[in-house]
Design a protein around this motif. Structure first.
Motif, PDB file in Angstrom:
ATOM      1  N   MET A   1     -52.621 -17.300 -78.357  1.00 48.25           N
ATOM      2  CA  MET A   1     -51.815 -15.605 -78.646  1.00 48.25           C
ATOM      3  C   MET A   1     -52.920 -14.192 -79.028  1.00 48.25           C
ATOM      4  O   MET A   1     -53.589 -14.361 -80.181  1.00 48.25           O
ATOM      5  N   PRO A   2     -52.556 -13.122 -78.427  1.00 46.12           N
ATOM      6  CA  PRO A   2     -53.885 -11.977 -78.889  1.00 46.12           C
ATOM      7  C   PRO A   2     -53.061 -11.556 -79.887  1.00 46.12           C
ATOM      8  O   PRO A   2     -51.874 -11.297 -80.801  1.00 46.12           O
ATOM      9  N   GLU A   3     -54.009 -10.863 -81.161  1.00 43.95           N
ATOM     10  CA  GLU A   3     -53.453 -10.354 -82.356  1.00 43.95           C
ATOM     11  C   GLU A   3     -53.315  -8.842 -81.774  1.00 43.95           C
ATOM     12  O   GLU A   3     -52.467  -8.387 -82.915  1.00 43.95           O
ATOM     13  N   SER A   4     -53.587  -7.842 -81.289  1.00 48.69           N
ATOM     14  CA  SER A   4     -53.779  -6.111 -81.351  1.00 48.69           C
ATOM     15  C   SER A   4     -51.863  -6.411 -80.168  1.00 48.69           C
ATOM     16  O   SER A   4     -51.652  -7.389 -79.642  1.00 48.69           O
ATOM     17  N   PRO A   5     -51.338  -5.113 -81.714  1.00 44.06           N
ATOM     18  CA  PRO A   5     -50.139  -4.920 -80.579  1.00 44.06           C
ATOM     19  C   PRO A   5     -50.422  -4.716 -79.015  1.00 44.06           C
ATOM     20  O   PRO A   5     -49.258  -4.805 -78.029  1.00 44.06           O
ATOM     21  N   PHE A   6     -51.368  -4.096 -78.257  1.00 41.24           N
ATOM     22  CA  PHE A   6     -51.519  -3.823 -77.207  1.00 41.24           C
ATOM     23  C   PHE A   6     -52.366  -4.986 -75.985  1.00 41.24           C
ATOM     24  O   PHE A   6     -52.331  -4.931 -75.243  1.00 41.24           O
ATOM     25  N   GLY A   7     -52.553  -6.071 -77.065  1.00 43.55           N
ATOM     26  CA  GLY A   7     -53.069  -7.507 -76.673  1.00 43.55           C
ATOM     27  C   GLY A   7     -51.625  -8.263 -76.318  1.00 43.55           C
ATOM     28  O   GLY A   7     -51.457  -8.662 -75.229  1.00 43.55           O
ATOM     29  N   VAL A   8     -51.026  -7.868 -77.725  1.00 41.80           N
ATOM     30  CA  VAL A   8     -49.809  -8.187 -76.860  1.00 41.80           C
ATOM     31  C   VAL A   8     -48.711  -8.051 -75.817  1.00 41.80           C
ATOM     32  O   VAL A   8     -48.129  -8.488 -75.387  1.00 41.80           O
ATOM     33  N   ALA A   9     -49.140  -6.510 -75.694  1.00 43.31           N
ATOM     34  CA  ALA A   9     -48.275  -6.166 -74.389  1.00 43.31           C
ATOM     35  C   ALA A   9     -48.671  -6.625 -72.981  1.00 43.31           C
ATOM     36  O   ALA A   9     -48.221  -6.984 -71.816  1.00 43.31           O
ATOM     37  N   ARG A  10     -50.256  -6.630 -72.829  1.00 39.10           N
ATOM     38  CA  ARG A  10     -51.584  -7.118 -72.188  1.00 39.10           C
ATOM     39  C   ARG A  10     -50.716  -8.855 -71.989  1.00 39.10           C
ATOM     40  O   ARG A  10     -50.099  -9.204 -70.359  1.00 39.10           O
ATOM     41  N   MET A  11     -50.642  -9.419 -73.432  1.00 40.09           N
ATOM     42  CA  MET A  11     -49.846 -10.610 -72.780  1.00 40.09           C
ATOM     43  C   MET A  11     -48.695 -10.633 -71.804  1.00 40.09           C
ATOM     44  O   MET A  11     -48.086 -11.302 -70.323  1.00 40.09           O
ATOM     45  N   LEU A  12     -47.719 -10.104 -72.257  1.00 39.55           N
ATOM     46  CA  LEU A  12     -46.696 -10.311 -72.365  1.00 39.55           C
ATOM     47  C   LEU A  12     -45.986  -9.288 -70.098  1.00 39.55           C
ATOM     48  O   LEU A  12     -45.392  -9.887 -69.807  1.00 39.55           O
ATOM     49  N   LEU A  13     -46.810  -8.478 -70.189  1.00 37.16           N
ATOM     50  CA  LEU A  13     -47.103  -7.198 -68.971  1.00 37.16           C
ATOM     51  C   LEU A  13     -47.786  -8.631 -67.619  1.00 37.16           C
ATOM     52  O   LEU A  13     -47.080  -8.709 -66.833  1.00 37.16           O
ATOM     53  N   ARG A  14     -48.520  -9.427 -68.584  1.00 35.95           N
ATOM     54  CA  ARG A  14     -49.504 -10.515 -67.574  1.00 35.95           C
ATOM     55  C   ARG A  14     -48.905 -11.736 -66.850  1.00 35.95           C
ATOM     56  O   ARG A  14     -48.227 -11.530 -65.603  1.00 35.95           O
ATOM     57  N   SER A  15     -47.853 -12.487 -67.928  1.00 36.12           N
ATOM     58  CA  SER A  15     -47.010 -13.693 -67.785  1.00 36.12           C
ATOM     59  C   SER A  15     -45.946 -12.695 -67.000  1.00 36.12           C
ATOM     60  O   SER A  15     -45.608 -13.493 -65.796  1.00 36.12           O
TER      61      SER A  15
END
Length: 234
Positions: free
Chosen positions: A1-15
């Motif tokens: 799971m990504p650490e940064s807010p934008f990492g979280v956003a990218r993960m949710l968007l990609r998934s």
């Protein structure tokens, strides 16, 4: 799971894209609208045009309120809801505003949204919304379950990030005071009057808060402070 807010956003968007979603919104709970004159978004939809359409409506405070009511409703029922369900719930009381929402949704090819409530410590709550070009009722149950799972995991990771940054960030007395008034939705000029300092000095303290928390706006700074237990919304 990504650490940064934008990492979280990218993960949710990609998934969510892989599951057929064409827009993605991360809306913080209506309590945070005291910090902004428009609906509170940490992240934005996949379609830039869709974002622009709603940005053009942001000055309409009635629309802002009804969007907040929609998110408040989803959080209050404690389960995911569809945009269709929300429109039906609010259309009698807010016919003009719900029509604006429906018109913009249809204009950009959306048929429905899956709106998922997520919760965290210190009342850090949000609705994560995924837009589709088919009715939500047509989606397989496993896809809806996966959207719920990644949303909850992503929000927890986001809260953990802010909590970690806050705990590692000692604030001066003046910085804490500015953060407190920011959390109450006060503007820089009002904070300056309350504290007996100039607006430029308030802006200086605000920039220091951004730097210490590793954020770029007032909402994220307050979230970081709340996650660390430094401030709360009264």
């Amino acid at each position: 799971m990504p650490e940064s807010p934008f990492g979280v956003a990218r993960m949710l968007l990609r998934s969510s894209r892989a599951m057929g979603s064409i827009t993605f919104n991360y809306h913080f709970a209506p309590a945070y609208t005291s910090l902004s004159s428009s609906p509170v978004h940490l992240f934005f939809p996949d379609k830039a045009a869709f974002t622009a359409a709603f940005a053009n409506q942001a000055v309409d405070m009635d629309l802002t309120k009804v969007i907040g009511k929609a998110h408040d409703y989803v959080l209050s029922i404690g389960r995911p809801a569809t945009l269709g369900e929300i429109i039906q719930e609010l259309s009698d009381k807010y016919p003009r505003e719900t029509k604006i929402i429906v018109d913009n949704v249809r204009k950009f090819g959306l048929r429905d949204e899956y709106m998922i409530p997520v919760y965290g410590p210190n009342k850090i709550e949000a609705c994560i919304c995924y837009g589709f070009d088919v009715p939500i009722t047509d989606l397989p149950k496993p896809i809806l379950n996966e959207l719920e799972a990644i949303s909850m995991m992503g929000h927890r990771r986001l809260v953990h990030y802010f909590n970690k940054r806050g705990q590692q960030t000692p604030l001066s007395r003046r910085e804490s005071e500015v953060l407190h008034w920011m959390a109450q939705g006060k503007s820089s000029s009002v904070i300056a009057t309350i504290m007996g300092i100039s607006p430029a000095t308030v802006d200086s303290y605000t920039r220091r808060l951004f730097g210490k928390f590793g954020v770029h706006d007032r909402i994220a700074a307050v979230l970081a402070g709340m996650a660390a237990g430094m401030v709360r919304l009264d």
